[in-house]
Scaffold this motif. Structure first.
Motif, PDB file in Angstrom:
ATOM      1  N   ASN A  51      -2.982 -23.180   1.296  1.00 27.52           N
ATOM      2  CA  ASN A  51      -2.910 -21.726   1.343  1.00 27.52           C
ATOM      3  C   ASN A  51      -2.420 -21.228   2.698  1.00 27.52           C
ATOM      4  OD1 ASN A  51      -3.812 -21.140  -1.307  1.00 27.52           O
ATOM      5  ND2 ASN A  51      -5.921 -21.538  -0.705  1.00 27.52           N
ATOM      6  N   ARG A  52      -2.888 -21.886   3.766  1.00 28.26           N
ATOM      7  CA  ARG A  52      -2.414 -21.492   5.095  1.00 28.26           C
ATOM      8  C   ARG A  52      -0.918 -21.752   5.244  1.00 28.26           C
ATOM      9  NH1 ARG A  52      -6.408 -19.996   8.863  1.00 28.26           N
ATOM     10  NH2 ARG A  52      -8.084 -19.186   7.551  1.00 28.26           N
ATOM     11  N   ALA A  53      -0.454 -22.835   4.674  1.00 29.05           N
ATOM     12  CA  ALA A  53       0.983 -23.136   4.738  1.00 29.05           C
ATOM     13  C   ALA A  53       1.790 -22.069   4.005  1.00 29.05           C
ATOM     14  CB  ALA A  53       1.254 -24.517   4.146  1.00 29.05           C
ATOM     15  N   LEU A  54       1.285 -21.646   2.835  1.00 34.25           N
ATOM     16  CA  LEU A  54       1.967 -20.579   2.104  1.00 34.25           C
ATOM     17  C   LEU A  54       1.951 -19.276   2.902  1.00 34.25           C
ATOM     18  CD1 LEU A  54       0.604 -21.230  -1.508  1.00 34.25           C
ATOM     19  CD2 LEU A  54       2.896 -21.725  -0.641  1.00 34.25           C
ATOM     20  N   GLY A  55       0.822 -18.997   3.554  1.00 30.49           N
ATOM     21  CA  GLY A  55       0.733 -17.783   4.354  1.00 30.49           C
ATOM     22  C   GLY A  55       1.683 -17.802   5.536  1.00 30.49           C
ATOM     23  N   ILE A  56       1.748 -18.932   6.221  1.00 26.80           N
ATOM     24  CA  ILE A  56       2.665 -19.049   7.356  1.00 26.80           C
ATOM     25  C   ILE A  56       4.110 -18.898   6.887  1.00 26.80           C
ATOM     26  CG2 ILE A  56       3.584 -20.698   9.047  1.00 26.80           C
ATOM     27  CD1 ILE A  56       0.740 -21.693   9.448  1.00 26.80           C
ATOM     28  N   GLY A  57       4.431 -19.487   5.734  1.00 30.96           N
ATOM     29  CA  GLY A  57       5.775 -19.336   5.193  1.00 30.96           C
ATOM     30  C   GLY A  57       6.113 -17.889   4.880  1.00 30.96           C
ATOM     31  N   ALA A  58       5.149 -17.155   4.315  1.00 29.23           N
ATOM     32  CA  ALA A  58       5.387 -15.739   3.999  1.00 29.23           C
ATOM     33  C   ALA A  58       5.605 -14.921   5.263  1.00 29.23           C
ATOM     34  CB  ALA A  58       4.211 -15.183   3.199  1.00 29.23           C
ATOM     35  N   PHE A  59       4.772 -15.158   6.278  1.00 27.41           N
ATOM     36  CA  PHE A  59       4.953 -14.440   7.543  1.00 27.41           C
ATOM     37  C   PHE A  59       6.287 -14.788   8.190  1.00 27.41           C
ATOM     38  CE2 PHE A  59       0.160 -14.178   7.637  1.00 27.41           C
ATOM     39  CZ  PHE A  59       0.109 -12.800   7.540  1.00 27.41           C
ATOM     40  N   ALA A  60       6.687 -16.054   8.109  1.00 29.02           N
ATOM     41  CA  ALA A  60       7.951 -16.480   8.708  1.00 29.02           C
ATOM     42  C   ALA A  60       9.134 -15.798   8.038  1.00 29.02           C
ATOM     43  CB  ALA A  60       8.084 -18.002   8.617  1.00 29.02           C
ATOM     44  N   VAL A  61       9.120 -15.728   6.708  1.00 28.90           N
ATOM     45  CA  VAL A  61      10.212 -15.062   5.991  1.00 28.90           C
ATOM     46  C   VAL A  61      10.209 -13.563   6.297  1.00 28.90           C
ATOM     47  CG1 VAL A  61      11.138 -14.528   3.713  1.00 28.90           C
ATOM     48  CG2 VAL A  61      10.237 -16.803   4.189  1.00 28.90           C
ATOM     49  N   ALA A  62       9.018 -12.960   6.411  1.00 23.46           N
ATOM     50  CA  ALA A  62       8.928 -11.536   6.741  1.00 23.46           C
ATOM     51  C   ALA A  62       9.563 -11.243   8.089  1.00 23.46           C
ATOM     52  CB  ALA A  62       7.468 -11.083   6.734  1.00 23.46           C
ATOM     53  N   ALA A  63       9.334 -12.135   9.057  1.00 24.10           N
ATOM     54  CA  ALA A  63       9.882 -11.920  10.398  1.00 24.10           C
ATOM     55  C   ALA A  63      11.366 -12.252  10.481  1.00 24.10           C
ATOM     56  CB  ALA A  63       9.099 -12.756  11.415  1.00 24.10           C
ATOM     57  N   ALA A  64      11.792 -13.318   9.798  1.00 24.09           N
ATOM     58  CA  ALA A  64      13.175 -13.768   9.921  1.00 24.09           C
ATOM     59  C   ALA A  64      14.125 -12.979   9.031  1.00 24.09           C
ATOM     60  CB  ALA A  64      13.271 -15.256   9.578  1.00 24.09           C
ATOM     61  N   CYS A  65      13.721 -12.675   7.816  1.00 26.15           N
ATOM     62  CA  CYS A  65      14.602 -11.977   6.872  1.00 26.15           C
ATOM     63  C   CYS A  65      14.357 -10.473   6.862  1.00 26.15           C
ATOM     64  CB  CYS A  65      14.410 -12.529   5.463  1.00 26.15           C
ATOM     65  SG  CYS A  65      14.827 -14.272   5.286  1.00 26.15           S
ATOM     66  N   GLY A  66      13.184 -10.047   7.268  1.00 28.39           N
ATOM     67  CA  GLY A  66      12.870  -8.628   7.240  1.00 28.39           C
ATOM     68  C   GLY A  66      12.863  -8.006   8.611  1.00 28.39           C
TER      69      GLY A  66
END
Length: 707
Positions: free
Chosen positions: A215-230
Motif C-alpha cells: 500500500n505504501r508503494a502504491l501511495g508513493i507512486g500516486a504522489f510521484a505521478v501527481a508531482a511529475a505529471c500534475g
C-alpha cells in the motif's frame, strides 16, 4: 503512656494508609472507566454504518455532475493556460501564453495530452456535434474521476481510522464549495488533488500492519505521478508519510523496506518525467522538462531574472481567508485539529504517568490500554500533518493563488472530521473531572451531545457551502451564459449558418461513422480551417473569456487595447492551416513573448474596425450608452444579448460570498436603509454581446436575446 502514644501513632498511620489506598483505588477505577469508555466508543464506532465504495461514488457523482454543468470557470489561468492549449491541440486554433513559448516552456503538453486522449475516446463513443459538448463532457469526466477518488479515500478512512471520521469527512467533501468547483477544473492542481487522495488512502494503513509495504508503494507512486505529471509542489503532501516510514523503521530497526519504497518512488518519478519530457520535447522542438522549468521560475527565479511575484503577492493569512471562503466551518475545525491532537496527547500522557506511579495491581492493564491509545494517536498525527504542512509551506511563499491550496481540500475535510472526533474523548475527560468521578450516566449524555453537535456543525458547513455554490453559479456565471447567447445568435441567423454545417467536429471518426464506413457510406468531411472567420472582441473583460470552446466554428477571439493596462496579454498560436502541423506551431519561437509581464502591442488591436462581435461588461442601467465609447471608429453596435453579472465592488461582502435571493436582498435594504432598490446588498452590471452594423443595418438580422 508511651505504649498508648505508639498505639495511637500506629492507628493514625493505618488510617492514612487506608485513605491513600482508597484514593488510589478510586483513581484507578476512574481511569479504568475512562479507558473502557474510550474502547467502547471505538468499538461502537467500528460498527457504525458506512456506505459502500460504490454508494459513496454515486452520491458524490451527483454533486460533481452538478458542478460540471453549473460551476463557472474560476480562474483565467485555467482558460488561457489549459483550455486554450487543449483547444489548439484538438482544433488547430487558440490563444497562446508566454509559458508555452518554446524559449520558456513552463507548461507541459504532456499533461494536456492526457485529457486530449480521454476527449478523443469520448468523441469516439458519443460523437460530439459542438465544442460546447466537448467542454462539458470533459468536465463531467473530471468530476466523476474526483468522485471515485473521494470514495476510495473515505472508505479507507472508515477501515483504518474511524467510521465516524469517515462519515463526517464524506459529508464535508460533499458540501464543500471549494471541492465543488476545483474537482471539475482543468488544472494541474486539481489533477494532483485526485492523485493525492489516492496516495493518502494508501498511507492510512499503519506501517506495522500486514500488506503495508504494498500500500505504501502504491501511495508513493500516486504522489510521484501527481508531482511529475500534475503539479511539482504536490510532493509536499507526501512528506508526512515519508517521515512516518523513516521513523517507524528507525524505531523497529527494520530498514529492509526503505530501499524498495525509495526505488518505487524513484522509478515512478523517472518514468513519469520521461513520458512528459518526451511529449514536451516533441511539441517544443527541443529537449524540455517542463516541471523543472516551472520550479526554476517560481522558486529559483532563473528566467530573465523574473519570478512569480510579478503577478502579485499576498499576505501570510491569504490561504486562511481563502479556506474560510471555500470551506467555512471546515477550515476552522481543520485549523483546530492539531491543537486538539496536542491536548489529547498530553491527557493520555498524564493519565498513563499517574497510573504507572500508583503501584496498583490493575495498573499494568490500564497502562497497556493507554499505550494502545497513545500509539494509535501518534499514527493520527502523520495523517493530519499534510494539511498543516501544506498550508504552512504555501503561506510562506510570496505569490499566492486560490487554486494552490486545492490539493489539500480533501485533507481539510479529514482534519475537520478528526477535530470533531477528538472532542468526544476530551469532553468525557472534562466531564468526569468536573463531576468528581461520577461519569456513568453523565458520560453517555455528554458523548451523545457532542456527537449531535458534530453532525450539526457539519450540516451548517454544508448549508453554507451550498449557498456559496449558488453564489458562484448565479453571480459569476455570466461569461458562460453570454457566450451561450452568442452561439444562440449565430444559430438563429442565416448569415452564420455555414459555420454550423459541419456534421462532426474535427476530432476523428466516431463509432457511428466507423460503422457507416463499413456499409459503404462516406465519412463526413470536417474541418474549420476552410470556414470564413468572424472576430469576437473583448477589452478589460478579457479575463472573463470562458475559452474558445464557447466560440462557434469559424470564430476567433481578439483583444482591443484599453488604457490603464500594461501587462502581457495572451497571443495567438499560428493556426495549423498556416503552419501545416500542430508541432510546427508549438515549436515556433516568437519574439512577442516575455517573462517580465511587459505589454506586447501585437497581442491587441487599437481599433474595433476588425470586430464583428463585441463582448464586454457594461453598466446595467444603459448598456447601449456604454457602447457609444466604441463608435468613434465609425462603427455602430447593436446589443443582441445581455446577462446580469454581480458588481463586486459595489455589493456587500456577505452578498458576494453567499447567495442572497433578490427578494431577501430588497427586504434587507428596506430594513437597513429605508429603500428597496437593491443597491446596498446586491448591485448588478451586465455582460453584453453586441454585433456591428454595416450601412446602418445589422450584420445579421434577428431578435435581441436577453438571458
Amino acid at each position: 503512656m508511651l505504649r498508648q502514644r505508639q498505639s495511637l501513632k500506629a492507628e493514625r498511620h493505618q488510617k492514612r494508609q487506608a485513605k491513600q489506598e482508597k484514593k488510589t483505588t478510586k483513581s484507578l477505577i476512574k481511569q479504568s472507566q475512562q479507558t473502557q469508555a474510550l474502547e467502547q466508543l471505538s468499538a461502537k464506532a467500528s460498527k457504525r454504518y458506512v456506505p459502500s465504495l460504490g454508494l459513496i461514488f454515486r452520491i458524490h457523482s451527483i454533486i460533481r455532475i452538478i458542478g460540471a454543468l453549473s460551476a463557472p470557470v474560476q480562474d483565467c489561468d485555467e482558460v488561457y493556460n489549459y483550455w486554450e492549449q487543449l483547444h489548439f491541440l484538438q482544433f488547430g486554433e487558440g490563444k497562446q501564453t508566454w509559458e508555452y513559448a518554446p524559449q520558456f516552456a513552463l507548461r507541459s503538453y504532456g499533461f494536456l495530452k492526457i485529457f486530449a486522449l480521454f476527449t478523443w475516446l469520448l468523441h469516439l463513443v458519443f460523437g460530439f456535434r459542438s465544442k460546447v459538448q466537448v467542454f462539458y463532457a470533459l468536465r463531467v469526466l473530471m468530476g466523476l474521476a474526483s468522485a471515485g477518488c473521494e470514495a476510495v479515500v473515505v472508505r479507507r478512512v472508515a477501515e483504518k481510522v474511524d467510521s465516524r471520521v469517515a462519515l463526517w469527512m464524506m459529508a464535508g467533501i460533499f458540501g464543500m464549495a471549494g471541492m465543488w468547483h476545483q474537482a471539475v477544473a482543468l488544472l494541474p492542481s486539481s489533477f494532483a488533488m485526485c492523485l493525492c487522495m489516492l496516495g493518502t488512502a494508501s498511507a492510512m494503513q499503519a506501517p506495522s500492519e500486514e500488506g503495508s509495504v504494498r500500500n505504501r508503494a502504491l501511495g508513493i507512486g500516486a504522489f510521484a505521478v501527481a508531482a511529475a505529471c500534475g503539479w511539482p509542489y504536490a510532493a509536499v503532501v507526501a512528506v508526512p508519510m515519508i517521515v512516518e516510514e523513516i521513523v517507524w523503521s528507525c524505531r523497529t530497526w527494520r530498514f529492509d523496506r526503505l530501499p524498495s519504497l525509495a526505488a518505487v518512488g524513484a522509478a515512478s518519478v523517472v518514468a513519469s518525467l520521461a513520458a512528459m519530457a518526451a511529449v514536451d520535447s516533441f511539441y517544443y522542438g527541443r529537449p524540455v522538462v517542463a516541471a523543472w522549468n516551472q520550479i526554476k521560475y517560481n522558486v529559483l527565479g532563473g528566467i530573465e531574472g523574473a519570478d512569480s511575484t510579478l503577478y502579485g503577492t499576498e499576505p501570510w493569512h491569504f490561504y486562511i481567508k481563502n479556506g474560510l471562503l471555500n470551506g467555512n466551518l471546515l477550515m476552522v475545525l481543520a485549523l483546530a485539529s492539531l491543537p486538539l491532537w496536542t491536548v489529547y496527547f498530553f491527557v493520555l500522557h498524564l493519565s498513563a504517568r499517574s497510573t504507572g506511579s500508583s503501584g496498583d495491581s490493575a495498573g499494568p492493564q490500564i497502562l497497556e490500554a493507554a499505550r494502545r491509545l497513545r500509539e494509535s494517536h501518534m499514527l493520527l498525527l502523520y495523517r493530519v500533518l499534510p494539511f498543516n504542512l501544506t498550508l504552512l509551506v504555501f503561506s510562506l511563499q510570496p505569490h499566492k493563488e486560490e487554486r494552490f491550496l486545492s490539493i489539500v481540500y480533501p485533507h481539510m475535510c479529514f482534519n475537520a472530521a478528526v477535530a470533531l472526533s477528538l472532542l468526544h474523548p476530551l469532553s468525557l475527560w472534562l466531564s468526569s473531572f468536573l463531576r468528581s468521578g461520577r461519569i456513568g450516566r453523565h458520560r453517555i449524555n455528554v458523548g451523545c451531545w457532542v456527537g449531535w453537535m458534530g453532525w450539526a456543525t457539519v450540516g451548517v458547513a454544508a448549508l453554507l457551502g451550498f449557498l456559496r455554490m449558488a453564489a458562484l453559479s448565479q453571480y459569476h456565471g455570466a461569461p458562460i451564459r453570454a457566450f451561450m447567447a452568442l452561439q444562440q445568435t449565430v444559430l438563429d441567423n442565416s448569415s452564420y449558418q455555414h459555420t454550423n454545417d459541419l456534421p462532426l467536429l474535427p476530432l476523428g471518426p466516431t463509432v457511428k461513422t466507423l460503422m457507416g464506413a463499413k456499409t459503404g457510406e462516406l465519412l463526413p468531411l470536417t474541418g474549420i480551417e476552410k470556414q470564413k472567420q468572424f472576430t469576437v472582441c473583448m477589452d478589460h473583460a478579457w479575463h472573463y473569456f470562458p475559452s474558445s470552446y464557447w466560440l462557434p466554428p469559424g470564430f476567433r477571439l481578439q483583444f482591443v487595447e484599453w488604457q490603464g493596462f500594461d501587462g502581457l496579454l495572451p497571443g495567438d498560436f499560428v493556426p495549423v492551416s498556416q503552419s501545416g502541423s500542430v508541432r510546427a506551431s508549438t515549436s515556433a519561437e516568437r519574439p512577442d513573448f516575455n517573462a517580465l509581464n511587459r505589454w506586447e502591442p501585437s497581442h491587441a488591436v487599437n481599433s474595433t474596425q476588425m470586430c464583428d462581435f463585441y463582448v464586454g461588461v457594461f453598466d446595467s442601467e444603459n448598456p447601449s450608452a456604454s457602447l457609444q465609447d466604441y463608435e468613434g471608429d465609425g462603427i455602430q453596435w447593436e446589443t443582441v444579448a445581455c446577462v446580469p453579472m454581480l458588481d463586486l465592488h459595489n455589493s456587500r461582502l456577505a452578498a458576494r460570498v453567499l447567495y442572497v435571493p433578490s427578494r431577501i436582498a430588497r427586504l434587507l435594504d428596506a430594513l437597513l436603509t429605508g429603500n428597496s432598490s437593491g443597491t446596498r446588498w446586491l448591485r448588478w452590471n451586465s455582460m453584453c454581446v453586441s454585433r456591428r452594423k454595416v450601412n446602418n443595418t445589422s450584420l445579421a438580422g434577428g431578435a435581441t436575446y436577453r438571458a
